[in-house]
Design a protein around this motif. Sequence first.
Motif, mmCIF file in Angstrom:
data_model
loop_
_atom_site.group_PDB
_atom_site.id
_atom_site.type_symbol
_atom_site.label_atom_id
_atom_site.label_comp_id
_atom_site.label_asym_id
_atom_site.label_seq_id
_atom_site.Cartn_x
_atom_site.Cartn_y
_atom_site.Cartn_z
ATOM 1 N N ARG A 14 0.838 -1.200 0.000
ATOM 2 C CA ARG A 14 0.000 0.000 0.000
ATOM 3 C C ARG A 14 0.876 1.255 0.000
ATOM 4 N NH1 ARG A 14 -5.337 -1.715 -1.018
ATOM 5 N NH2 ARG A 14 -5.575 -3.747 -0.004
ATOM 6 N N TYR A 15 0.326 2.324 -0.600
ATOM 7 C CA TYR A 15 1.066 3.590 -0.626
ATOM 8 C C TYR A 15 0.097 4.759 -0.659
ATOM 9 C CZ TYR A 15 -0.190 4.247 -5.522
ATOM 10 O OH TYR A 15 -0.907 4.429 -6.677
ATOM 11 N N ARG A 16 0.566 5.898 -0.234
ATOM 12 C CA ARG A 16 -0.132 7.171 -0.397
ATOM 13 C C ARG A 16 0.897 8.217 -0.830
ATOM 14 N NH1 ARG A 16 -2.538 5.636 4.758
ATOM 15 N NH2 ARG A 16 -4.775 5.134 4.473
ATOM 16 N N MET A 17 0.611 8.941 -1.898
ATOM 17 C CA MET A 17 1.494 10.025 -2.328
ATOM 18 C C MET A 17 1.277 11.230 -1.427
ATOM 19 S SD MET A 17 1.065 9.719 -6.493
ATOM 20 C CE MET A 17 2.057 11.193 -6.828
ATOM 21 N N SER A 18 2.330 11.998 -1.210
ATOM 22 C CA SER A 18 2.223 13.222 -0.424
ATOM 23 C C SER A 18 1.633 14.351 -1.261
ATOM 24 C CB SER A 18 3.604 13.644 0.081
ATOM 25 O OG SER A 18 4.408 14.082 -1.012
ATOM 26 N N PHE A 19 1.221 15.449 -0.597
ATOM 27 C CA PHE A 19 0.746 16.637 -1.302
ATOM 28 C C PHE A 19 1.744 17.073 -2.363
ATOM 29 C CE2 PHE A 19 -2.656 19.372 0.893
ATOM 30 C CZ PHE A 19 -3.463 18.270 1.111
ATOM 31 N N ASP A 20 2.996 17.204 -1.938
ATOM 32 C CA ASP A 20 4.009 17.722 -2.860
ATOM 33 C C ASP A 20 4.233 16.789 -4.042
ATOM 34 O OD1 ASP A 20 4.375 20.016 -1.390
ATOM 35 O OD2 ASP A 20 6.087 19.232 -0.253
ATOM 36 N N GLU A 21 4.200 15.476 -3.808
ATOM 37 C CA GLU A 21 4.361 14.524 -4.906
ATOM 38 C C GLU A 21 3.220 14.659 -5.912
ATOM 39 O OE1 GLU A 21 6.682 10.706 -2.957
ATOM 40 O OE2 GLU A 21 4.550 10.988 -2.492
ATOM 41 N N ILE A 22 2.010 14.823 -5.412
ATOM 42 C CA ILE A 22 0.853 14.978 -6.295
ATOM 43 C C ILE A 22 0.972 16.256 -7.115
ATOM 44 C CG2 ILE A 22 -1.653 15.293 -6.375
ATOM 45 C CD1 ILE A 22 -1.783 13.589 -3.790
ATOM 46 N N LEU A 23 1.333 17.344 -6.458
ATOM 47 C CA LEU A 23 1.423 18.631 -7.151
ATOM 48 C C LEU A 23 2.543 18.641 -8.184
ATOM 49 C CD1 LEU A 23 0.839 20.965 -4.078
ATOM 50 C CD2 LEU A 23 -0.752 20.520 -5.956
ATOM 51 N N GLU A 24 3.662 18.044 -7.864
ATOM 52 C CA GLU A 24 4.763 17.990 -8.825
ATOM 53 C C GLU A 24 4.400 17.118 -10.028
ATOM 54 O OE1 GLU A 24 7.645 19.737 -8.931
ATOM 55 O OE2 GLU A 24 6.651 20.823 -7.294
ATOM 56 N N THR A 25 3.673 16.039 -9.765
ATOM 57 C CA THR A 25 3.229 15.192 -10.875
ATOM 58 C C THR A 25 2.241 15.936 -11.757
ATOM 59 O OG1 THR A 25 3.507 13.229 -9.470
ATOM 60 C CG2 THR A 25 2.196 12.972 -11.469
ATOM 61 N N ALA A 26 1.356 16.709 -11.142
ATOM 62 C CA ALA A 26 0.395 17.502 -11.919
ATOM 63 C C ALA A 26 1.108 18.533 -12.789
ATOM 64 C CB ALA A 26 -0.586 18.195 -10.982
ATOM 65 N N LYS A 27 2.151 19.141 -12.273
ATOM 66 C CA LYS A 27 2.905 20.118 -13.070
ATOM 67 C C LYS A 27 3.602 19.434 -14.245
ATOM 68 C CE LYS A 27 5.279 22.167 -9.758
ATOM 69 N NZ LYS A 27 6.196 23.166 -9.137
ATOM 70 N N THR A 28 4.081 18.217 -14.016
ATOM 71 C CA THR A 28 4.709 17.458 -15.109
ATOM 72 C C THR A 28 3.686 17.154 -16.198
ATOM 73 O OG1 THR A 28 6.311 16.456 -13.594
ATOM 74 C CG2 THR A 28 5.928 15.327 -15.693
ATOM 75 N N ILE A 29 2.476 16.809 -15.781
ATOM 76 C CA ILE A 29 1.400 16.543 -16.741
ATOM 77 C C ILE A 29 1.104 17.798 -17.556
ATOM 78 C CG2 ILE A 29 -1.090 16.079 -16.902
ATOM 79 C CD1 ILE A 29 -0.699 14.172 -14.484
ATOM 80 N N LYS A 30 1.039 18.946 -16.894
ATOM 81 C CA LYS A 30 0.783 20.196 -17.593
ATOM 82 C C LYS A 30 1.887 20.505 -18.603
ATOM 83 C CE LYS A 30 -1.021 24.212 -18.512
ATOM 84 N NZ LYS A 30 -2.238 24.322 -19.360
ATOM 85 N N LYS A 31 3.140 20.303 -18.210
ATOM 86 C CA LYS A 31 4.260 20.573 -19.114
ATOM 87 C C LYS A 31 4.219 19.670 -20.342
ATOM 88 C CE LYS A 31 7.474 22.216 -15.540
ATOM 89 N NZ LYS A 31 8.720 21.902 -14.775
ATOM 90 N N ALA A 32 3.629 18.496 -20.205
ATOM 91 C CA ALA A 32 3.522 17.569 -21.331
ATOM 92 C C ALA A 32 2.411 17.961 -22.300
ATOM 93 C CB ALA A 32 3.288 16.157 -20.815
ATOM 94 N N GLY A 33 1.701 19.043 -21.986
ATOM 95 C CA GLY A 33 0.644 19.519 -22.866
ATOM 96 C C GLY A 33 -0.699 18.856 -22.651
ATOM 97 N N ILE A 34 -0.867 18.188 -21.530
ATOM 98 C CA ILE A 34 -2.127 17.516 -21.215
ATOM 99 C C ILE A 34 -2.974 18.454 -20.353
ATOM 100 C CG2 ILE A 34 -3.173 15.532 -20.044
ATOM 101 C CD1 ILE A 34 -0.608 13.974 -20.747
ATOM 102 N N GLY A 35 -4.214 18.686 -20.771
ATOM 103 C CA GLY A 35 -5.028 19.720 -20.143
ATOM 104 C C GLY A 35 -5.892 19.274 -18.993
ATOM 105 N N THR A 36 -5.919 17.988 -18.702
ATOM 106 C CA THR A 36 -6.747 17.490 -17.602
ATOM 107 C C THR A 36 -5.947 16.527 -16.750
ATOM 108 O OG1 THR A 36 -8.808 17.659 -18.855
ATOM 109 C CG2 THR A 36 -8.818 16.187 -16.974
ATOM 110 N N VAL A 37 -6.025 16.701 -15.447
ATOM 111 C CA VAL A 37 -5.418 15.743 -14.528
ATOM 112 C C VAL A 37 -6.543 15.023 -13.789
ATOM 113 C CG1 VAL A 37 -5.186 17.417 -12.623
ATOM 114 C CG2 VAL A 37 -3.747 15.387 -12.669
#
Length: 253
Positions: free
Chosen positions: A84-107
């Motif tokens: 089992r795992y849970r991502m931290s706030f910061d891990e989630i936010l950094e992943t979302a920023k990576t998604i945005k940089k990839a040109g994907i408009g929805t997380v």
Amino acid sequence: MVNSAMKSYHGILRQTSFSKADIVRLLQPADKHEREALFSRAESVTRAFFGDGIYLRGIIEFSNYCRRNCAYCGIRAGNPAITRYRMSFDEILETAKTIKKAGIGTVVLQSGEDPENTREYIGSLHARHPGRTHIAVTLSLGEYRYDYRQWRRAGADRYLLKFESSNRELYRRLHPDCDFEERWRCLRDIRSSGYQLGSGFMVGLPGQTVSALADDLLSLAALEPDMAGIGPFIFTSAHPDERCGERQCGDGP
């Protein structure tokens, strides 16, 4: 009204509305010619609405803890064989920023029904998330009936909750600790809370009939979701510890 049994397969395909009998007939092409006609009609309808576009979504699976014991799922509460795992706030936010940089408009923020997904936790995550990444937020967290409005106010745009099966008995076999009526209440609450709603069902489940599939399609149409997802269950690719066999969701109780 012409009985569906008297209609030609191609005649039914030309319709723009369908009875349950029509759908049952379409789901059972008699030969390769009918099958090819069905696929061709499906493709033409898809292109009419979506063209050649491909829409990408960035999914963040931020927790695999779950309080449920859905028979087909590898992260079900009763499975002791996974880490089992849970991502931290910061891990989630950094992943979302990576998604945005990839040109994907929805997380898509997705998890099991984690007991730690409180209304305050998810609300705080939204409060930090949209302002920093400027992308649409879809939630896929399961049943949290009384939190939907607060999460919507915090910045979530869409919510994905599949009904999985419109057949009460099959739903009970799949979800031994869930309530059929509660699932549909949640779907209505999500809609009334102002989200774009995503829903759908599974195909290929043990015990699922063509008649049940037709009911699923009619239920999905009546729900009028903004996003529709129909996912196949493939026994050989199911999680080896949680395959949906006879002991879990077959013909037995």
